[in-house]
Design a protein around this motif. Structure first.
Motif, PDB file in Angstrom:
ATOM      1  N   THR A  71       2.959 -24.481   0.512  1.00  0.00           N
ATOM      2  CA  THR A  71       3.246 -23.185  -0.108  1.00  0.00           C
ATOM      3  C   THR A  71       2.646 -22.051   0.711  1.00  0.00           C
ATOM      4  N   ILE A  72       1.409 -22.247   1.189  1.00  0.00           N
ATOM      5  CA  ILE A  72       0.766 -21.237   2.033  1.00  0.00           C
ATOM      6  C   ILE A  72       1.569 -21.029   3.312  1.00  0.00           C
ATOM      7  N   ASN A  73       2.007 -22.124   3.907  1.00  0.00           N
ATOM      8  CA  ASN A  73       2.808 -22.021   5.128  1.00  0.00           C
ATOM      9  C   ASN A  73       4.075 -21.193   4.903  1.00  0.00           C
ATOM     10  N   ARG A  74       4.771 -21.508   3.840  1.00  0.00           N
ATOM     11  CA  ARG A  74       6.017 -20.782   3.551  1.00  0.00           C
ATOM     12  C   ARG A  74       5.748 -19.315   3.254  1.00  0.00           C
ATOM     13  N   LEU A  75       4.649 -19.034   2.587  1.00  0.00           N
ATOM     14  CA  LEU A  75       4.301 -17.652   2.239  1.00  0.00           C
ATOM     15  C   LEU A  75       3.998 -16.840   3.497  1.00  0.00           C
ATOM     16  N   MET A  76       3.232 -17.430   4.419  1.00  0.00           N
ATOM     17  CA  MET A  76       2.962 -16.730   5.680  1.00  0.00           C
ATOM     18  C   MET A  76       4.257 -16.438   6.418  1.00  0.00           C
ATOM     19  N   LEU A  77       5.145 -17.425   6.463  1.00  0.00           N
ATOM     20  CA  LEU A  77       6.421 -17.261   7.165  1.00  0.00           C
ATOM     21  C   LEU A  77       7.261 -16.174   6.521  1.00  0.00           C
ATOM     22  N   ARG A  78       7.343 -16.185   5.207  1.00  0.00           N
ATOM     23  CA  ARG A  78       8.164 -15.196   4.496  1.00  0.00           C
ATOM     24  C   ARG A  78       7.652 -13.774   4.747  1.00  0.00           C
ATOM     25  N   LEU A  79       6.333 -13.599   4.686  1.00  0.00           N
ATOM     26  CA  LEU A  79       5.751 -12.270   4.883  1.00  0.00           C
ATOM     27  C   LEU A  79       5.930 -11.800   6.324  1.00  0.00           C
ATOM     28  N   ALA A  80       5.765 -12.713   7.277  1.00  0.00           N
ATOM     29  CA  ALA A  80       5.954 -12.346   8.683  1.00  0.00           C
ATOM     30  C   ALA A  80       7.404 -11.975   8.953  1.00  0.00           C
ATOM     31  N   ARG A  81       8.333 -12.680   8.332  1.00  0.00           N
ATOM     32  CA  ARG A  81       9.753 -12.376   8.528  1.00  0.00           C
ATOM     33  C   ARG A  81      10.132 -11.029   7.924  1.00  0.00           C
ATOM     34  N   ARG A  82       9.320 -10.527   7.021  1.00  0.00           N
ATOM     35  CA  ARG A  82       9.530  -9.179   6.475  1.00  0.00           C
ATOM     36  C   ARG A  82       8.981  -8.111   7.417  1.00  0.00           C
ATOM     37  N   GLY A  83       8.411  -8.535   8.542  1.00  0.00           N
ATOM     38  CA  GLY A  83       7.908  -7.598   9.526  1.00  0.00           C
ATOM     39  C   GLY A  83       6.466  -7.176   9.318  1.00  0.00           C
ATOM     40  N   LEU A  84       5.731  -7.880   8.444  1.00  0.00           N
ATOM     41  CA  LEU A  84       4.356  -7.489   8.131  1.00  0.00           C
ATOM     42  C   LEU A  84       3.357  -8.117   9.096  1.00  0.00           C
ATOM     43  N   ASN A  85       2.257  -7.404   9.315  1.00  0.00           N
ATOM     44  CA  ASN A  85       1.112  -7.979  10.006  1.00  0.00           C
ATOM     45  C   ASN A  85       0.320  -8.803   8.995  1.00  0.00           C
ATOM     46  N   VAL A  86       0.322 -10.113   9.178  1.00  0.00           N
ATOM     47  CA  VAL A  86      -0.262 -11.031   8.197  1.00  0.00           C
ATOM     48  C   VAL A  86      -1.593 -11.561   8.723  1.00  0.00           C
ATOM     49  N   VAL A  87      -2.599 -11.543   7.869  1.00  0.00           N
ATOM     50  CA  VAL A  87      -3.887 -12.158   8.187  1.00  0.00           C
ATOM     51  C   VAL A  87      -4.136 -13.299   7.199  1.00  0.00           C
ATOM     52  N   ARG A  88      -4.297 -14.483   7.759  1.00  0.00           N
ATOM     53  CA  ARG A  88      -4.700 -15.658   6.968  1.00  0.00           C
ATOM     54  C   ARG A  88      -6.205 -15.794   7.171  1.00  0.00           C
ATOM     55  N   LEU A  89      -6.977 -15.415   6.143  1.00  0.00           N
ATOM     56  CA  LEU A  89      -8.429 -15.284   6.258  1.00  0.00           C
ATOM     57  C   LEU A  89      -9.119 -16.520   5.695  1.00  0.00           C
ATOM     58  N   LYS A  90      -9.905 -17.178   6.567  1.00  0.00           N
ATOM     59  CA  LYS A  90     -10.554 -18.435   6.208  1.00  0.00           C
ATOM     60  C   LYS A  90     -12.062 -18.293   6.365  1.00  0.00           C
ATOM     61  N   GLY A  91     -12.816 -19.013   5.542  1.00  0.00           N
ATOM     62  CA  GLY A  91     -14.257 -19.020   5.687  1.00  0.00           C
ATOM     63  C   GLY A  91     -14.676 -19.717   6.971  1.00  0.00           C
ATOM     64  N   GLY A  92     -15.809 -19.263   7.546  1.00  0.00           N
ATOM     65  CA  GLY A  92     -16.333 -19.905   8.743  1.00  0.00           C
ATOM     66  C   GLY A  92     -15.444 -19.703   9.942  1.00  0.00           C
ATOM     67  N   ASP A  93     -15.226 -20.765  10.700  1.00  0.00           N
ATOM     68  CA  ASP A  93     -14.348 -20.746  11.869  1.00  0.00           C
ATOM     69  C   ASP A  93     -13.072 -21.497  11.513  1.00  0.00           C
ATOM     70  N   PRO A  94     -11.905 -20.900  11.734  1.00  0.00           N
ATOM     71  CA  PRO A  94     -10.658 -21.547  11.303  1.00  0.00           C
ATOM     72  C   PRO A  94     -10.350 -22.851  12.019  1.00  0.00           C
ATOM     73  N   SER A  95     -10.962 -23.060  13.194  1.00  0.00           N
ATOM     74  CA  SER A  95     -10.695 -24.283  13.943  1.00  0.00           C
ATOM     75  C   SER A  95     -11.590 -25.445  13.540  1.00  0.00           C
ATOM     76  N   ILE A  96     -12.521 -25.205  12.618  1.00  0.00           N
ATOM     77  CA  ILE A  96     -13.413 -26.262  12.124  1.00  0.00           C
ATOM     78  C   ILE A  96     -13.063 -26.530  10.666  1.00  0.00           C
ATOM     79  N   PHE A  97     -12.282 -27.565  10.436  1.00  0.00           N
ATOM     80  CA  PHE A  97     -11.837 -27.977   9.103  1.00  0.00           C
ATOM     81  C   PHE A  97     -11.085 -26.870   8.375  1.00  0.00           C
ATOM     82  N   GLY A  98     -10.415 -25.996   9.140  1.00  0.00           N
ATOM     83  CA  GLY A  98      -9.680 -24.891   8.533  1.00  0.00           C
ATOM     84  C   GLY A  98      -8.176 -25.062   8.560  1.00  0.00           C
ATOM     85  N   ARG A  99      -7.692 -26.228   8.987  1.00  0.00           N
ATOM     86  CA  ARG A  99      -6.261 -26.516   9.055  1.00  0.00           C
ATOM     87  C   ARG A  99      -5.506 -25.544   9.942  1.00  0.00           C
ATOM     88  N   VAL A 100      -6.225 -24.952  10.904  1.00  0.00           N
ATOM     89  CA  VAL A 100      -5.567 -23.970  11.752  1.00  0.00           C
ATOM     90  C   VAL A 100      -4.480 -24.621  12.605  1.00  0.00           C
TER      91      VAL A 100
END
Length: 256
Positions: A71-100
């Motif tokens: 659902t998060i994936n689809r939401l990011m895609l939908r918002l980006a396709r609307r031309g928006l600058n999207v920030v997916r904000l994660k705690g810590g570092d997104p590359s450490i257990f952040g599913r980046v």
């Protein structure tokens, strides 16, 4: 006319305090038109986004309601396709257990420009805040970051041998409710029960605290304390330097 697709930034918010954000993360948040943020992101960080920014909490806290990853994936895609600058904000570092990796791969497949912005991870924040190193000459040659992975409610009995080496500092994420079992696994694979260990709650935040003990007794200390916030378990000889730097273990207050 169709919108030109926007960009998605996968941003690490660090351990919580706004002044631990990187400059690049701050600029991304201030420029966001849509902000998808995890439940543990501090209010002071969310407040940095523009007032007109669309803000959506995605959850992502153990044992609490969360949006499904798909659902998060689809939401990011939908918002980006609307031309928006999207920030997916994660705690810590997104590359450490952040599913980046999962999120970036999904966005790339769909042709969305993506940027990863690193952040301070919990182990680094805990070490800095409570006055101990993660590596130290003669005591710790390497750092192992892992999670208390479970299957059918029980810890997976794999990967623990690497954590048994006395020259390895172990940082175990997302293990608060399985800390005793994790410590038992370390001992079963050869880590000495006398090895110093810390459980740091809310690392990097003003309300952070740390419980000090050993591999043999820290589990009971944590259970008695009834911690509620996110906890990182750090095991290794280096953690004894935290107890030496603060006057009142086993429960130490964060340094100002």
């Amino acid at each position: 006319m169709p919108h030109e697709p926007g960009k998605v930034r996968l941003v690490g918010a660090g351990p919580g305090a706004a002044d631990l954000l990187t400059v690049r993360a701050l600029r991304a948040i201030e420029d966001a038109q849509a902000l998808l943020y995890d439940a543990l992101i501090a209010d002071e960080v969310i407040a940095l986004a523009p007032a007109a920014c669309l803000k959506i909490q995605t959850g992502k806290r153990a044992g609490r309601p969360s949006l499904e990853q798909a659902t998060i994936n689809r939401l990011m895609l939908r918002l980006a396709r609307r031309g928006l600058n999207v920030v997916r904000l994660k705690g810590g570092d997104p590359s450490i257990f952040g599913r980046v990796g999962e999120e970036a791969a999904f966005l790339h497949v769909h042709g969305i420009d993506t940027e990863v912005v690193p952040g301070v991870t919990a182990a680094s924040a805990a070490a800095a805040q409570f006055g101990f190193p993660l590596t130290h000459r003669g005591e710790a040659r390497r750092l192992l970051i892992a999670t208390a992975t479970t299957k059918a409610g029980a810890l997976i009995d794999a990967g623990w041998a690497q954590a048994a080496d006395a020259q390895t500092t172990v940082a175990l994420y997302m293990g608060r409710d399985r800390l005793e079992a994790a410590l038992a696994q370390l001992m079963a694979h050869g880590r000495s029960a006398a090895t110093p260990a810390l459980a740091v709650e809310n690392a990097g935040r003003r309300e952070a605290r740390v419980l000090a003990g050993t591999v043999g007794d820290l589990g009971e200390v944590v259970t008695t304390a009834g911690l509620d916030g996110p906890v990182v378990l750090i095991v290794g000889e280096v953690t004894a330097q935290a107890a030496a730097a603060v006057a009142a273990p086993p429960i130490l207050k964060a340094q100002a």
